[in-house]
Design an enzyme around this catalytic site. Structure first.
Site, PDB file in Angstrom:
ATOM      1  N   ARG A   1      80.702  86.256  59.676  1.00  0.00           N
ATOM      2  CA  ARG A   1      80.319  85.742  58.355  1.00  0.00           C
ATOM      3  C   ARG A   1      81.383  84.805  57.813  1.00  0.00           C
ATOM      4  NH1 ARG A   1      79.388  89.518  53.066  1.00  0.00           N
ATOM      5  NH2 ARG A   1      81.226  88.443  52.293  1.00  0.00           N
TER       6      ARG A   1
ATOM      7  N   ASP B   1      76.752  88.961  47.186  1.00  0.00           N
ATOM      8  CA  ASP B   1      78.187  89.027  47.448  1.00  0.00           C
ATOM      9  C   ASP B   1      79.013  88.389  46.333  1.00  0.00           C
ATOM     10  OD1 ASP B   1      77.505  90.050  49.977  1.00  0.00           O
ATOM     11  OD2 ASP B   1      77.471  88.053  50.864  1.00  0.00           O
TER      12      ASP B   1
ATOM     13  N   HIS C   1      70.526  90.335  49.170  1.00  0.00           N
ATOM     14  CA  HIS C   1      70.232  90.673  50.561  1.00  0.00           C
ATOM     15  C   HIS C   1      70.544  92.146  50.822  1.00  0.00           C
ATOM     16  CE1 HIS C   1      74.356  89.029  50.494  1.00  0.00           C
ATOM     17  NE2 HIS C   1      74.624  89.849  51.488  1.00  0.00           N
TER      18      HIS C   1
HETATM   19  C1  SIN Z   1      76.277  91.263  54.251  1.00  0.00           C
HETATM   20  O1  SIN Z   1      75.880  91.971  53.336  1.00  0.00           O
HETATM   21  O2  SIN Z   1      77.027  90.314  54.064  1.00  0.00           O
HETATM   22  C2  SIN Z   1      75.862  91.580  55.672  1.00  0.00           C
HETATM   23  C3  SIN Z   1      74.449  91.246  55.951  1.00  0.00           C
HETATM   24  C4  SIN Z   1      74.035  91.641  57.327  1.00  0.00           C
HETATM   25  O3  SIN Z   1      74.863  92.119  58.103  1.00  0.00           O
HETATM   26  O4  SIN Z   1      72.873  91.477  57.658  1.00  0.00           O
END
Ligand code: SIN
Length: 280
Positions: free
Chosen positions: A271, A103, A256
């Site tokens: 988040r 991110d 991720h």
């Molecule tokens: C994200 O990429 O911030 C989301 C990750 C997720 O929803 O598992």
């Protein structure tokens, strides 16, 4: 539960650690915060299960690790601008984060990381994969490492969050403010982690657009080769969510990938993103 017997158990040979013996609804002393920070630095992402947290308690936990970055593009949880909703409704086909990425690499000062809390999960599926960019860097040849040390890469938010994003229509209502997607940043392809000093590979398929000074066409096969290497299974761990599970990842050390295998079901995560520092 008192927060004085924190245990840290690695979740794989590559990345991640499970933290147990902690109830984040109760105040954390400085020693507990230091232990969690040390585990995050060592393992790249930490997981804590069975947390019953109000939005205020989620925010209070995140604030122990730095100031909160209020997300420009994700719809906020009602009444809580600090909490970005990562939501997929049963009728939606695309998810947020459904590709390998880290991110905020498009920001001049990329965020440290995020604290993701599962509020609603599908009966099966919706796992998140994490990959260690320190291991990915370590496994490269000395020759390629030396070349990468000389390169910087361009990152952008425009193609993902802007009006021309391919999935903009399906994501309507979840991704907002496309006119604010104007961020471009240049970072070294290999960074030194600001806290551990460990070298990590800092390009990602989500936001990196090209190597600085190269064309997009010249950059693509080179970046694709790095991405194919960095997503090798031996650098990864796959986390299965339950309501109340939390993951806290370091954007400077990991990638991720949110698996999109639960069509027809709702998945709702909260988040909170924490500000980082300049990278070198
Ligand atoms: C994200 O990429 O911030 C989301 C990750 C997720 O929803 O598992």
């Amino acid at each position: 539960m008192r927060n004085s017997h924190i245990e840290v158990t690695p979740t794989s040979g590559a990345v991640g650690a499970m933290i147990s013996g902690v109830d984040l609804a109760r105040p954390l002393d400085a020693g507990a915060v230091d232990a969690i920070r040390a585990a995050l630095n060592e393992h790249g992402v930490i997981f804590i299960r069975e947390q019953k947290l109000s939005p205020e308690q989620h925010i209070a936990f995140a604030e122990r690790f730095g100031p909160i970055n209020v997300n420009r593009f994700f719809k906020a949880a009602p009444g809580y601008p600090e909490i970005a909703e990562v939501r997929k409704e049963p009728e939606q086909k695309t998810n947020i984060g459904g590709g390998w990425h880290t991110d905020h690499s498009y920001d001049q000062i990329p965020a440290l990381g995020s604290v993701l809390l599962a509020r609603e999960v599908p009966p099966r599926g919706g796992d998140t994969l994490f990959a260690s960019m320190a291991l990915a860097y370590d496994a490269l040849s000395p020759g390629l490492k030396a070349t990468l040390e000389t390169l910087r890469a361009v990152h952008s938010s425009r193609h993902v969050f802007g009006t021309k994003s391919p999935s903009a229509a399906d994501r309507a209502g979840r991704i907002v403010n496309p006119e604010l997607a104007t961020q471009d940043a240049v970072h070294p392809v290999v960074i030194r982690h600001p806290e551990t000093g460990r070298k990590t590979l800092y390009v990602n398929a989500g936001f990196t657009t090209q190597i600085e000074g190269w064309t997009v066409d010249e950059s693509k096969p080179f970046l694709d080769m790095l991405y194919a290497h960095a997503k090798r299974p031996e650098f990864q761990y796959r986390f299965q969510w339950h309501v109340g599970s939390m993951a806290f990842w370091d954007n400077r050390a990991t990638w991720h990938y949110a698996t999109n295998d639960y069509h027809g079901e709702r998945r709702l995560m909260h988040r909170i993103t924490i500000e980082g520092c300049a990278l070198a």
